[in-house]
Design an enzyme around this catalytic site. Structure first.
Site, PDB file in Angstrom:
ATOM      1  N   ARG A 291       0.837  -1.211   0.000  1.00 44.50           N
ATOM      2  CA  ARG A 291       0.000   0.000   0.000  1.00 44.50           C
ATOM      3  C   ARG A 291       0.874   1.265   0.000  1.00 44.50           C
ATOM      4  O   ARG A 291       1.857   1.352   0.728  1.00 44.50           O
ATOM      5  CB  ARG A 291      -0.968  -0.035   1.189  1.00 44.50           C
ATOM      6  CG  ARG A 291      -1.910  -1.217   1.028  1.00 44.50           C
ATOM      7  CD  ARG A 291      -2.898  -1.328   2.147  1.00 44.50           C
ATOM      8  NE  ARG A 291      -3.880  -0.242   2.121  1.00 44.50           N
ATOM      9  CZ  ARG A 291      -4.856  -0.126   3.010  1.00 44.50           C
ATOM     10  NH1 ARG A 291      -4.961  -1.009   3.977  1.00 44.50           N
ATOM     11  NH2 ARG A 291      -5.700   0.866   2.926  1.00 44.50           N
TER      12      ARG A 291
ATOM     13  N   SER B 181      -8.535  11.369   0.771  1.00 44.19           N
ATOM     14  CA  SER B 181      -8.190  10.314   1.727  1.00 44.19           C
ATOM     15  C   SER B 181      -8.237  10.845   3.153  1.00 44.19           C
ATOM     16  O   SER B 181      -7.496  11.760   3.515  1.00 44.19           O
ATOM     17  CB  SER B 181      -6.783   9.777   1.428  1.00 44.19           C
ATOM     18  OG  SER B 181      -6.295   9.064   2.554  1.00 44.19           O
TER      19      SER B 181
ATOM     20  N   GLN C 210      -7.239   9.219   5.657  1.00 52.41           N
ATOM     21  CA  GLN C 210      -6.001   8.823   6.349  1.00 52.41           C
ATOM     22  C   GLN C 210      -4.902   9.845   6.114  1.00 52.41           C
ATOM     23  O   GLN C 210      -4.181  10.213   7.046  1.00 52.41           O
ATOM     24  CB  GLN C 210      -5.561   7.428   5.871  1.00 52.41           C
ATOM     25  CG  GLN C 210      -6.520   6.355   6.336  1.00 52.41           C
ATOM     26  CD  GLN C 210      -6.165   4.971   5.843  1.00 52.41           C
ATOM     27  OE1 GLN C 210      -5.218   4.803   5.066  1.00 52.41           O
ATOM     28  NE2 GLN C 210      -6.919   3.978   6.270  1.00 52.41           N
TER      29      GLN C 210
ATOM     30  N   ASP D 130     -15.518   1.988   1.446  1.00 54.71           N
ATOM     31  CA  ASP D 130     -15.311   0.631   1.963  1.00 54.71           C
ATOM     32  C   ASP D 130     -16.524  -0.273   1.731  1.00 54.71           C
ATOM     33  O   ASP D 130     -16.458  -1.477   1.948  1.00 54.71           O
ATOM     34  CB  ASP D 130     -14.965   0.672   3.456  1.00 54.71           C
ATOM     35  CG  ASP D 130     -13.655   1.415   3.705  1.00 54.71           C
ATOM     36  OD1 ASP D 130     -12.837   1.505   2.765  1.00 54.71           O
ATOM     37  OD2 ASP D 130     -13.460   1.932   4.828  1.00 54.71           O
TER      38      ASP D 130
ATOM     39  N   LYS E 142      -6.362  -0.570  -1.653  1.00 55.83           N
ATOM     40  CA  LYS E 142      -6.860  -1.001  -0.347  1.00 55.83           C
ATOM     41  C   LYS E 142      -6.165  -2.319   0.021  1.00 55.83           C
ATOM     42  O   LYS E 142      -5.138  -2.649  -0.555  1.00 55.83           O
ATOM     43  CB  LYS E 142      -8.388  -1.143  -0.383  1.00 55.83           C
ATOM     44  CG  LYS E 142      -9.109   0.157  -0.717  1.00 55.83           C
ATOM     45  CD  LYS E 142      -8.907   1.216   0.337  1.00 55.83           C
ATOM     46  CE  LYS E 142      -9.638   2.503   0.019  1.00 55.83           C
ATOM     47  NZ  LYS E 142      -9.339   3.576   0.950  1.00 55.83           N
TER      48      LYS E 142
ATOM     49  N   ARG F 212     -13.115  -7.193   3.917  1.00 53.41           N
ATOM     50  CA  ARG F 212     -14.373  -6.770   3.295  1.00 53.41           C
ATOM     51  C   ARG F 212     -14.766  -7.707   2.146  1.00 53.41           C
ATOM     52  O   ARG F 212     -15.945  -7.926   1.893  1.00 53.41           O
ATOM     53  CB  ARG F 212     -14.291  -5.317   2.830  1.00 53.41           C
ATOM     54  CG  ARG F 212     -13.929  -4.386   3.990  1.00 53.41           C
ATOM     55  CD  ARG F 212     -14.612  -3.069   4.004  1.00 53.41           C
ATOM     56  NE  ARG F 212     -14.089  -2.268   5.117  1.00 53.41           N
ATOM     57  CZ  ARG F 212     -14.585  -2.265   6.352  1.00 53.41           C
ATOM     58  NH1 ARG F 212     -15.643  -2.992   6.653  1.00 53.41           N
ATOM     59  NH2 ARG F 212     -14.043  -1.528   7.300  1.00 53.41           N
TER      60      ARG F 212
HETATM   61  O1  SPQ Z   1      -7.270   0.926   7.757  1.00 56.21           O
HETATM   62  P1  SPQ Z   1      -7.417   0.387   6.376  1.00 56.21           P
HETATM   63  O2  SPQ Z   1      -6.692  -0.908   6.242  1.00 56.21           O
HETATM   64  O3  SPQ Z   1      -7.007   1.360   5.305  1.00 56.21           O
HETATM   65  O4  SPQ Z   1      -8.980   0.072   6.201  1.00 56.21           O
HETATM   66  C1  SPQ Z   1      -9.990   0.444   5.237  1.00 56.21           C
HETATM   67  C2  SPQ Z   1     -11.112  -0.660   5.381  1.00 56.21           C
HETATM   68  O5  SPQ Z   1     -11.645  -1.201   4.410  1.00 56.21           O
HETATM   69  O6  SPQ Z   1     -11.450  -0.917   6.530  1.00 56.21           O
HETATM   70  C3  SPQ Z   1      -9.501   0.561   3.791  1.00 56.21           C
HETATM   71  F1  SPQ Z   1      -9.028  -0.476   3.314  1.00 56.21           F
HETATM   72  O7  SPQ Z   1     -10.671   1.653   5.609  1.00 56.21           O
HETATM   73  C4  SPQ Z   1     -10.113   2.976   5.512  1.00 56.21           C
HETATM   74  C5  SPQ Z   1     -10.886   3.780   4.483  1.00 56.21           C
HETATM   75  O8  SPQ Z   1     -10.865   3.178   3.219  1.00 56.21           O
HETATM   76  C6  SPQ Z   1     -10.238   3.609   6.879  1.00 56.21           C
HETATM   77  C7  SPQ Z   1     -10.096   5.091   6.854  1.00 56.21           C
HETATM   78  C8  SPQ Z   1      -9.904   5.826   8.129  1.00 56.21           C
HETATM   79  O9  SPQ Z   1     -10.199   5.287   9.210  1.00 56.21           O
HETATM   80  O10 SPQ Z   1      -9.486   6.991   8.046  1.00 56.21           O
HETATM   81  C9  SPQ Z   1     -10.186   5.828   5.680  1.00 56.21           C
HETATM   82  C10 SPQ Z   1     -10.347   5.199   4.360  1.00 56.21           C
HETATM   83  O11 SPQ Z   1      -9.080   5.153   3.719  1.00 56.21           O
HETATM   84  P2  SPQ Z   1      -8.527   6.400   2.845  1.00 56.21           P
HETATM   85  O12 SPQ Z   1      -7.241   5.893   2.251  1.00 56.21           O
HETATM   86  O13 SPQ Z   1      -9.562   6.654   1.819  1.00 56.21           O
HETATM   87  O14 SPQ Z   1      -8.311   7.507   3.734  1.00 56.21           O
END
Ligand code: SPQ
Length: 430
Positions: free
Chosen positions: A123, A168, A170, A316, A343, A389
């Site tokens: 990732r 994003s 995150q 998600d 993801k 998922r």
């Molecule tokens: O934590 P992780 O592995 O990235 O988990 C996922 C999921 O499906 O549970 C994505 F694979 O969720 C992310 C989500 O897609 C959780 C998240 C957050 O808690 O901030 C934000 C999303 O990711 P991103 O990259 O769009 O910010």
């Protein structure tokens, strides 16, 4: 390789379940508890593997964290209470842990190294490491800091003026967590609104954050104060049962305690547009995050278009929306969702390949997928590919398959929903 054999449900799904704690909010509750001053009590914390990875990393950073009867108690001593870890921080499968942790560690004047599992190793981290380097953090790692393993030597951060190239939560959250420790005020602009749990949590912990449309301003040097957190149920987990209730004949389900933050409720908008009989919210409550109960009944569905600003609000849920679309009359088009490729798996490819094995009429596109329905699904052998998922989506597909479905690697589901099969079995009419 482990597997589970799953059969179609004969008499529908009925009953109620309390949806377990939200994964995104559970992660953040531990992180904010750790960087705030005082004792934070978290109730309804999700004991999924991803959130346990967050606890383990913060314990290695010297934070006292106790887990008692579904409660987590964190003794925070502010950002300065975090210590240089003598062990490597292992985030397991969790993208949220690594990205938000990078933001926190970038402001700490010590060295740390971070690893994760095989999926984390694929990732992209440059989206976080590049702006954090601009702020002054020294970050290295495979492919010039683009992939794990990563090392961080933080401290002395400058403020940041930055427009995110991808939508994003995150990346936004990592930069906000770094900005809290930087000199002066930072401005972070999102291309499209994403989940705002970090912003809500800063305010809940007594901090200040200004949000005007997609522009966020955060002052550095803020001190946060401990605050108790009640984690609402995870709408991303509820989504599997919303879809199950809609596609399995003779079903009526009550899903209790579901988080209804508007930055996460895209699944409800889409299901309603497709004709799903969802009633909401019964008993809506507002703490710092809104939540309530959802009622779903077997529904006649039609295809729809899922695109644009809605995508981050249901990113998600796209695997389970794809399954829903196989049972809807007409064409469903999902676009603007390239982020699915980075993801836990490439979720465009895994969804399309696994649903095709069951006979779905589904094609991948560059930024999503096109599904024509309704199509009866046959059973067969499919795999989660280590993606929680995908595993849950396939287990819900099994409920309407004509023959038995064998799901490889069902353990992946414990990342976000350890009680998934227990809840599913409770709802089956015998
Ligand atoms: O934590 P992780 O592995 O990235 O988990 C996922 C999921 O499906 O549970 C994505 F694979 O969720 C992310 C989500 O897609 C959780 C998240 C957050 O808690 O901030 C934000 C999303 O990711 P991103 O990259 O769009 O910010």
């Amino acid at each position: 390789m482990s597997f589970v054999k799953l059969e179609a449900v004969i008499n529908g799904l009925n009953g109620e379940i309390v949806i377990p704690g939200d994964k995104s909010i559970s992660h953040r509750s531990v992180m904010f508890g750790a960087i705030a001053d005082g004792i934070t009590k978290v109730t309804n914390f999700l004991p999924g593997e991803d959130c346990l990875s967050t606890i383990s990393c913060f314990r290695k950073l010297g934070v006292k964290i106790e887990e008692k009867n579904g409660e987590v108690i964190i003794t925070g001593k502010g950002f300065d209470g975090l210590n240089e870890p003598s062990e490597i921080l292992d985030v397991g499968n969790s993208g949220t842990t690594i990205r938000l942790l990078l933001g926190i560690l970038s402001g700490r004047p010590f060295f740390s190294s971070i690893i994760g599992d095989q999926s984390i190793g694929k990732r992209p981290m440059t989206r976080v490491t590049e702006p954090l380097r601009t702020m002054g953090a020294v970050i290295d790692g495979r492919k010039n800091g683009g992939y794990t393993p990563l090392t961080v030597r933080g401290g002395g951060l400058r403020n940041l003026q930055y427009k995110l190239p991808v939508a994003s939560a995150q990346v936004k959250s990592a930069l906000i967590l770094a900005a809290l420790q930087a000199d002066g005020e930072s401005t972070i602009i999102e291309p499209t609104e994403t989940r705002d749990h970090t912003e809500k949590m800063i305010q809940h912990f007594g901090g200040e954050i200004i949000k005007e449309d997609q522009t966020i301003r955060v002052k550095g040097g803020q001190k946060l104060k401990a605050a108790d957190v009640v984690v609402p149920g995870d709408i991303s987990s509820a989504a599997f049962f919303l879809v199950a209730g809609a596609i399995v004949p003779n079903s009526e389900l009550l899903l209790k305690n579901v988080g209804l933050n508007p930055t996460r409720t895209g699944i409800i908008e889409v299901m309603k547009a497709m004709g799903a009989k969802i009633t909401l919210p019964l008993n809506e409550q507002t703490s710092f995050e809104p939540y309530g109960d959802l009622f779903i009944q077997t529904s006649n569905l039609s295809g729809t278009v899922v695109e644009g600003d809605l995508i981050p609000k249901l990113i998600d849920e796209i695997p389970i929306i794809a399954l829903l679309a196989t049972q809807a009359i007409g064409r469903t088009v999902i676009k603007d969702a390239e982020e699915l490729k980075v993801k836990e798996t490439n979720r465009i490819d895994t969804v399309v390949n696994e649903l095709k094995k069951l006979g779905a009429n589904i094609e991948a596109t560059d930024d999503g997928m096109i599904i024509n329905g309704p199509t009866p699904l046959r059973g067969g052998s499919v795999s989660s590919h280590g993606d929680h998922r995908i595993g849950m989506m396939l287990a819900i597909a099994a409920l309407i398959c004509q023959t038995e479905l064998t799901l490889e690697n069902p353990e992946a589901i414990s990342v976000s929903y350890p009680k998934f099969f227990t809840h599913l079995n409770q709802l089956k009419n015998r």
